[in-house]
Design a protein around this motif. Sequence first.
Motif, PDB file in Angstrom:
ATOM      1  N   THR A   1       0.856  -1.189   0.000  1.00 47.07           N
ATOM      2  CA  THR A   1       0.000   0.000   0.000  1.00 47.07           C
ATOM      3  C   THR A   1       0.895   1.243   0.000  1.00 47.07           C
ATOM      4  O   THR A   1       2.060   1.167   0.382  1.00 47.07           O
ATOM      5  CB  THR A   1      -0.915   0.054   1.242  1.00 47.07           C
ATOM      6  N   LYS A   2       0.312   2.334  -0.413  1.00 42.04           N
ATOM      7  CA  LYS A   2       1.046   3.608  -0.416  1.00 42.04           C
ATOM      8  C   LYS A   2       0.052   4.716  -0.114  1.00 42.04           C
ATOM      9  O   LYS A   2      -0.983   4.825  -0.767  1.00 42.04           O
ATOM     10  CB  LYS A   2       1.697   3.828  -1.777  1.00 42.04           C
ATOM     11  N   ALA A   3       0.379   5.533   0.879  1.00 44.53           N
ATOM     12  CA  ALA A   3      -0.487   6.656   1.250  1.00 44.53           C
ATOM     13  C   ALA A   3      -0.065   7.896   0.463  1.00 44.53           C
ATOM     14  O   ALA A   3       1.127   8.202   0.370  1.00 44.53           O
ATOM     15  CB  ALA A   3      -0.382   6.924   2.744  1.00 44.53           C
ATOM     16  N   ILE A   4      -1.038   8.580  -0.111  1.00 41.07           N
ATOM     17  CA  ILE A   4      -0.772   9.830  -0.819  1.00 41.07           C
ATOM     18  C   ILE A   4      -1.874  10.820  -0.441  1.00 41.07           C
ATOM     19  O   ILE A   4      -2.867  10.446   0.202  1.00 41.07           O
ATOM     20  CB  ILE A   4      -0.742   9.657  -2.353  1.00 41.07           C
ATOM     21  N   THR A   5      -1.691  12.053  -0.854  1.00 38.43           N
ATOM     22  CA  THR A   5      -2.750  13.056  -0.714  1.00 38.43           C
ATOM     23  C   THR A   5      -3.130  13.495  -2.112  1.00 38.43           C
ATOM     24  O   THR A   5      -2.266  13.831  -2.921  1.00 38.43           O
ATOM     25  CB  THR A   5      -2.250  14.260   0.108  1.00 38.43           C
ATOM     26  N   TYR A   6      -4.424  13.443  -2.382  1.00 37.64           N
ATOM     27  CA  TYR A   6      -4.914  13.826  -3.700  1.00 37.64           C
ATOM     28  C   TYR A   6      -6.067  14.820  -3.511  1.00 37.64           C
ATOM     29  O   TYR A   6      -7.070  14.496  -2.877  1.00 37.64           O
ATOM     30  CB  TYR A   6      -5.396  12.595  -4.473  1.00 37.64           C
ATOM     31  N   GLY A   7      -5.895  16.015  -4.019  1.00 38.47           N
ATOM     32  CA  GLY A   7      -6.943  17.029  -3.875  1.00 38.47           C
ATOM     33  C   GLY A   7      -7.232  17.370  -2.421  1.00 38.47           C
ATOM     34  O   GLY A   7      -8.373  17.676  -2.083  1.00 38.47           O
ATOM     35  N   GLY A   8      -6.232  17.285  -1.568  1.00 38.96           N
ATOM     36  CA  GLY A   8      -6.420  17.614  -0.159  1.00 38.96           C
ATOM     37  C   GLY A   8      -7.026  16.487   0.653  1.00 38.96           C
ATOM     38  O   GLY A   8      -7.323  16.664   1.828  1.00 38.96           O
ATOM     39  N   VAL A   9      -7.208  15.332   0.029  1.00 37.29           N
ATOM     40  CA  VAL A   9      -7.823  14.188   0.713  1.00 37.29           C
ATOM     41  C   VAL A   9      -6.791  13.072   0.844  1.00 37.29           C
ATOM     42  O   VAL A   9      -6.030  12.805  -0.092  1.00 37.29           O
ATOM     43  CB  VAL A   9      -9.049  13.686  -0.090  1.00 37.29           C
ATOM     44  N   SER A  10      -6.780  12.426   2.012  1.00 34.42           N
ATOM     45  CA  SER A  10      -5.897  11.278   2.202  1.00 34.42           C
ATOM     46  C   SER A  10      -6.409  10.110   1.378  1.00 34.42           C
ATOM     47  O   SER A  10      -7.602   9.785   1.405  1.00 34.42           O
ATOM     48  CB  SER A  10      -5.843  10.877   3.679  1.00 34.42           C
ATOM     49  N   VAL A  11      -5.492   9.495   0.659  1.00 35.77           N
ATOM     50  CA  VAL A  11      -5.831   8.399  -0.245  1.00 35.77           C
ATOM     51  C   VAL A  11      -4.872   7.260   0.028  1.00 35.77           C
ATOM     52  O   VAL A  11      -3.691   7.486   0.323  1.00 35.77           O
ATOM     53  CB  VAL A  11      -5.696   8.880  -1.720  1.00 35.77           C
ATOM     54  N   LEU A  12      -5.375   6.032  -0.056  1.00 34.85           N
ATOM     55  CA  LEU A  12      -4.493   4.876   0.078  1.00 34.85           C
ATOM     56  C   LEU A  12      -4.521   4.099  -1.230  1.00 34.85           C
ATOM     57  O   LEU A  12      -5.594   3.734  -1.729  1.00 34.85           O
ATOM     58  CB  LEU A  12      -4.930   3.966   1.237  1.00 34.85           C
ATOM     59  N   MET A  13      -3.323   3.840  -1.760  1.00 35.84           N
ATOM     60  CA  MET A  13      -3.176   3.000  -2.937  1.00 35.84           C
ATOM     61  C   MET A  13      -3.047   1.565  -2.441  1.00 35.84           C
ATOM     62  O   MET A  13      -2.297   1.298  -1.495  1.00 35.84           O
ATOM     63  CB  MET A  13      -1.890   3.360  -3.698  1.00 35.84           C
ATOM     64  N   VAL A  14      -3.764   0.657  -3.061  1.00 37.73           N
ATOM     65  CA  VAL A  14      -3.691  -0.760  -2.700  1.00 37.73           C
ATOM     66  C   VAL A  14      -3.375  -1.536  -3.977  1.00 37.73           C
ATOM     67  O   VAL A  14      -4.113  -1.453  -4.962  1.00 37.73           O
ATOM     68  CB  VAL A  14      -5.026  -1.263  -2.095  1.00 37.73           C
ATOM     69  N   ARG A  15      -2.269  -2.279  -3.952  1.00 37.75           N
ATOM     70  CA  ARG A  15      -1.900  -3.061  -5.125  1.00 37.75           C
ATOM     71  C   ARG A  15      -2.032  -4.545  -4.803  1.00 37.75           C
ATOM     72  O   ARG A  15      -1.441  -5.046  -3.838  1.00 37.75           O
ATOM     73  CB  ARG A  15      -0.468  -2.749  -5.566  1.00 37.75           C
ATOM     74  N   THR A  16      -2.837  -5.224  -5.605  1.00 34.81           N
ATOM     75  CA  THR A  16      -2.958  -6.676  -5.498  1.00 34.81           C
ATOM     76  C   THR A  16      -2.356  -7.261  -6.776  1.00 34.81           C
ATOM     77  O   THR A  16      -1.912  -6.521  -7.656  1.00 34.81           O
ATOM     78  CB  THR A  16      -4.439  -7.103  -5.374  1.00 34.81           C
ATOM     79  N   ARG A  17      -2.380  -8.577  -6.889  1.00 34.04           N
ATOM     80  CA  ARG A  17      -1.877  -9.200  -8.115  1.00 34.04           C
ATOM     81  C   ARG A  17      -2.703  -8.753  -9.316  1.00 34.04           C
ATOM     82  O   ARG A  17      -2.184  -8.592 -10.410  1.00 34.04           O
ATOM     83  CB  ARG A  17      -1.978 -10.727  -8.017  1.00 34.04           C
ATOM     84  N   GLU A  18      -3.989  -8.539  -9.073  1.00 35.26           N
ATOM     85  CA  GLU A  18      -4.900  -8.250 -10.181  1.00 35.26           C
ATOM     86  C   GLU A  18      -5.123  -6.768 -10.444  1.00 35.26           C
ATOM     87  O   GLU A  18      -5.554  -6.392 -11.529  1.00 35.26           O
ATOM     88  CB  GLU A  18      -6.283  -8.878  -9.905  1.00 35.26           C
TER      89      GLU A  18
END
Length: 150
Positions: free
Chosen positions: A67-84
Amino acid sequence: MTDINPSQKPRPSAFVSRRQLIQLGLTTLGAAWLGTWLQSRLFPATDTTQEAQPVSFPLSDLPVGGTKAITYGGVSVLMVRTRESLRAFSLICTHLGCTVEWQADKKEFYCPCHSGRFDEFGEVLAGPPPIPLEQIAVSVEGEIVTVGEV
Ligand code: FES
């Protein structure tokens, strides 16, 4: 000699009233501070005036299963990478707007406010949230991941 009536109660002194007033004031201030602190923890401010700019980073920053936490448009966002898939989720709960937490061991998002739970695809598993977590568009070109509309 003066007569003392035993049924007469002594009148409270002004000092006691002043102390009670100070205690009431401090209690009120403490409650106000606690309320503000709780509100800032449970409902963090989001900067809605900030225009959402795409966020890019190397794909290698987000390995499969990570996972990777970022901020997008002032909102906290979490990126989740699975195999698919590789997805970006707003961390704002769809019930009343609390911040959800990612629980890596369960591969779920958990909302501490009312025990809302979402799966790794943002779908509601339990609790009062009425709809899935908001997903933000993600594109991958070569080795670069971009979150948001380009
Ligand atoms: S605000 Fe998240 S479950 Fe209520």
